[in-house]
Design a protein around this motif. Structure first.
Motif, PDB file in Angstrom:
ATOM      1  N   ALA A   1      44.846  49.219  32.366  1.00 49.16           N
ATOM      2  CA  ALA A   1      43.487  49.454  32.852  1.00 49.16           C
ATOM      3  C   ALA A   1      43.456  49.806  34.334  1.00 49.16           C
ATOM      4  O   ALA A   1      42.395  50.147  34.866  1.00 49.16           O
ATOM      5  CB  ALA A   1      42.629  48.210  32.597  1.00 49.16           C
TER       6      ALA A   1
ATOM      7  N   ASP B   1      38.996  36.312  35.889  1.00 53.96           N
ATOM      8  CA  ASP B   1      39.513  36.215  37.254  1.00 53.96           C
ATOM      9  C   ASP B   1      40.550  35.105  37.291  1.00 53.96           C
ATOM     10  O   ASP B   1      40.323  34.004  36.762  1.00 53.96           O
ATOM     11  CB  ASP B   1      38.381  35.911  38.233  1.00 53.96           C
ATOM     12  CG  ASP B   1      38.855  35.871  39.670  1.00 53.96           C
ATOM     13  OD1 ASP B   1      38.759  36.897  40.356  1.00 53.96           O
ATOM     14  OD2 ASP B   1      39.321  34.794  40.102  1.00 53.96           O
TER      15      ASP B   1
ATOM     16  N   CYS C   1      37.032  43.482  32.711  1.00 51.76           N
ATOM     17  CA  CYS C   1      37.709  44.615  33.350  1.00 51.76           C
ATOM     18  C   CYS C   1      38.503  45.473  32.377  1.00 51.76           C
ATOM     19  O   CYS C   1      38.780  46.634  32.661  1.00 51.76           O
ATOM     20  CB  CYS C   1      38.663  44.111  34.438  1.00 51.76           C
ATOM     21  SG  CYS C   1      40.138  43.272  33.789  1.00 51.76           S
ATOM     22  N   CYS C   2      38.859  44.890  31.224  1.00 55.64           N
ATOM     23  CA  CYS C   2      39.962  45.513  30.498  1.00 55.64           C
ATOM     24  C   CYS C   2      39.722  45.661  28.998  1.00 55.64           C
ATOM     25  O   CYS C   2      40.621  45.430  28.188  1.00 55.64           O
ATOM     26  CB  CYS C   2      41.240  44.718  30.732  1.00 55.64           C
ATOM     27  SG  CYS C   2      41.613  44.444  32.483  1.00 55.64           S
TER      28      CYS C   2
ATOM     29  N   ASP D   1      43.149  39.869  38.134  1.00 52.41           N
ATOM     30  CA  ASP D   1      42.560  39.647  36.819  1.00 52.41           C
ATOM     31  C   ASP D   1      43.662  39.448  35.791  1.00 52.41           C
ATOM     32  O   ASP D   1      44.791  39.944  35.947  1.00 52.41           O
ATOM     33  CB  ASP D   1      41.698  40.838  36.402  1.00 52.41           C
ATOM     34  CG  ASP D   1      40.435  40.953  37.218  1.00 52.41           C
ATOM     35  OD1 ASP D   1      39.429  40.374  36.817  1.00 52.41           O
ATOM     36  OD2 ASP D   1      40.480  41.612  38.278  1.00 52.41           O
TER      37      ASP D   1
ATOM     38  N   VAL E   1      43.962  47.764  36.854  1.00 51.28           N
ATOM     39  CA  VAL E   1      43.293  46.694  37.591  1.00 51.28           C
ATOM     40  C   VAL E   1      44.328  45.880  38.356  1.00 51.28           C
ATOM     41  O   VAL E   1      45.462  45.697  37.899  1.00 51.28           O
ATOM     42  CB  VAL E   1      42.516  45.774  36.616  1.00 51.28           C
ATOM     43  CG1 VAL E   1      41.851  44.637  37.359  1.00 51.28           C
ATOM     44  CG2 VAL E   1      41.482  46.589  35.863  1.00 51.28           C
ATOM     45  N   GLU E   2      43.943  45.390  39.529  1.00 50.61           N
ATOM     46  CA  GLU E   2      44.844  44.554  40.305  1.00 50.61           C
ATOM     47  C   GLU E   2      45.133  43.261  39.564  1.00 50.61           C
ATOM     48  O   GLU E   2      44.365  42.837  38.696  1.00 50.61           O
ATOM     49  CB  GLU E   2      44.232  44.247  41.682  1.00 50.61           C
ATOM     50  CG  GLU E   2      44.032  45.465  42.558  1.00 50.61           C
ATOM     51  CD  GLU E   2      43.506  45.103  43.931  1.00 50.61           C
ATOM     52  OE1 GLU E   2      43.437  43.898  44.221  1.00 50.61           O
ATOM     53  OE2 GLU E   2      43.182  46.012  44.696  1.00 50.61           O
TER      54      GLU E   2
ATOM     55  N   SER F   1      38.862  39.263  29.568  1.00 47.12           N
ATOM     56  CA  SER F   1      39.357  39.477  30.932  1.00 47.12           C
ATOM     57  C   SER F   1      38.774  38.395  31.837  1.00 47.12           C
ATOM     58  O   SER F   1      37.565  38.168  31.813  1.00 47.12           O
ATOM     59  CB  SER F   1      38.928  40.849  31.459  1.00 47.12           C
ATOM     60  OG  SER F   1      39.192  41.862  30.516  1.00 47.12           O
TER      61      SER F   1
ATOM     62  N   THR G   1      35.459  38.783  33.729  1.00 42.81           N
ATOM     63  CA  THR G   1      35.297  39.966  34.571  1.00 42.81           C
ATOM     64  C   THR G   1      35.052  41.240  33.769  1.00 42.81           C
ATOM     65  O   THR G   1      34.579  42.237  34.317  1.00 42.81           O
ATOM     66  CB  THR G   1      36.546  40.187  35.453  1.00 42.81           C
ATOM     67  OG1 THR G   1      37.681  40.425  34.606  1.00 42.81           O
ATOM     68  CG2 THR G   1      36.805  38.978  36.340  1.00 42.81           C
TER      69      THR G   1
ATOM     70  N   VAL H   1      46.134  44.690  31.482  1.00 40.07           N
ATOM     71  CA  VAL H   1      45.639  44.780  32.852  1.00 40.07           C
ATOM     72  C   VAL H   1      46.264  45.974  33.568  1.00 40.07           C
ATOM     73  O   VAL H   1      45.593  46.745  34.255  1.00 40.07           O
ATOM     74  CB  VAL H   1      45.930  43.475  33.621  1.00 40.07           C
ATOM     75  CG1 VAL H   1      45.488  43.596  35.075  1.00 40.07           C
ATOM     76  CG2 VAL H   1      45.230  42.302  32.951  1.00 40.07           C
TER      77      VAL H   1
END
Length: 342
Positions: free
Chosen positions: A87, A123, A132-133, A93, A89-90, A121, A130, A84
């Motif tokens: 990546a 939430d 995201c990663c 995640d 990302v906050e 990934s 998500t 995370v």
């Protein structure tokens, strides 16, 4: 002493009021979040199952058809916070890696059937995928067991959201590689822990086609035949509603290979679900956490305000109450005592 005690009680009261006011927006919300460094293991077991056992004999790939066997599936979930962070990302995640090793009992020994490795990934509050990663899934076989491909996940993958509702959710199915509706059925108790029961029904669906040896369908036959995997499943999940964690899961799997002119061959057929130890441990651990979260969400504000107000009131009373006036000295003056003795 009285004023010191009053000050202490007033400060304690203010502290309890503050805790109560922060219960929902801060304390509950900070606890109702999945960890970045998740670390858990669950074991599922199926009896009287039919499976294919791919292995190597004398350097050559062989596939045995097993029936009436015990199957054990071990799933490990590990959070990898660094993915995370890398990546960018906050931390709303999380990236969890899940590995599943399936084994069958043959002649009293467990032999490996399959191994999967998936990165997902999600939430940290809703539990929804998500992507995201760099989500991925393994596609390895006997010739290349470490092969992977990118994957776009959807719906709930590991768990339900905090505060589960009696409604329909989308639950990820790894065989279909898509999310499928899973519907609320009833409310039950497992080991004293309240659970919501959800059921997902997947009708027979053709998946990938492969070139399979004809000997798989007809003993002694030579050459290959095009076979299509047809998959269906009935999945039942028992979910703790406060945390959204799956306490128990069961699947009635019917995955077969079909080829024109031949009877279907079972790839994985039978019922499998969490073993008793896994269910009991889940109910104990997550039932306790659910109780704590419920108290914080529903009662801590009231307890904090009531108890805090009482302490503040007592403290203020002790601080503001006037000091008692000194009692008059009624003792006989020394001069009077002396006069009586003369």
């Amino acid at each position: 002493m009285r004023r010191a005690l009053g000050g202490i009680l007033a400060l304690l009261g203010a502290l309890f009021i503050g805790i109560g006011l922060l219960a929902k927006p801060y304390i509950f919300n900070s606890l109702a979040t999945v960890p970045l460094n998740q670390d858990s293991t669950s074991v599922s077991q199926g009896l009287d199952m039919a499976v294919l056992y791919p292995h190597v004999v004398d350097g050559k790939p062989v596939i045995d058809k097993l029936s009436g066997v015990k199957v054990v599936s071990t799933r490990e979930v590990r959070g990898i916070p660094g993915v995370v962070k890398q990546a960018g990302v906050e931390d709303t995640d999380a990236f969890w890696q899940t590995t599943v090793k399936s084994q069958a009992e043959v002649d009293g020994q467990l032999v490996d059937l399959s191994f999967s490795d998936t990165g997902v990934s999600i939430d940290r509050i809703s539990g929804e995928a998500t992507n995201c990663c760099g989500d991925y899934t393994s596609v390895g076989d006997l010739t290349d067991p470490t092969a992977q491909k990118p994957m776009t996940h959807a719906g709930q993958v590991f768990k339900f959201p905090f505060g589960v509702q009696k409604t329909t959710y989308q639950w990820w199915d790894a065989d279909l590689e898509m999310a499928v509706p899973i519907e609320f059925q009833s409310e039950e108790k497992i080991e004293g822990t309240t659970v919501y029961v959800f059921k997902q029904t997947i009708d027979p669906t053709p998946l990938a086609s492969i070139e399979a040896p004809k000997s798989l369908f007809e003993e002694g036959a030579e050459g290959n035949v095009t076979a299509t995997e047809v998959y269906s499943n009935t999945r039942t999940l028992y979910v703790e509603p406060v945390t959204g964690v799956v306490i128990e899961g069961r699947e009635q799997i019917n995955s077969v290979y079909e080829a024109e002119g031949y009877a279907p061959i079972a790839k994985t057929v039978g019922e499998i679900g969490f073993d008793d130890e896994t269910v009991a441990q889940n109910a104990k651990d997550w039932g306790a956490k659910a109780g704590l979260l419920s108290f914080i969400e529903n009662w801590l504000l009231l307890v904090g305000l009531v108890l805090g107000s009482i302490l503040v009131a007592i403290g203020a009373y002790l601080l503001l109450k006037p000091a008692k006036a000194a009692a008059p000295d009624t003792a006989t003056p020394p001069t009077a005592r002396a006069a009586r003795h003369t």
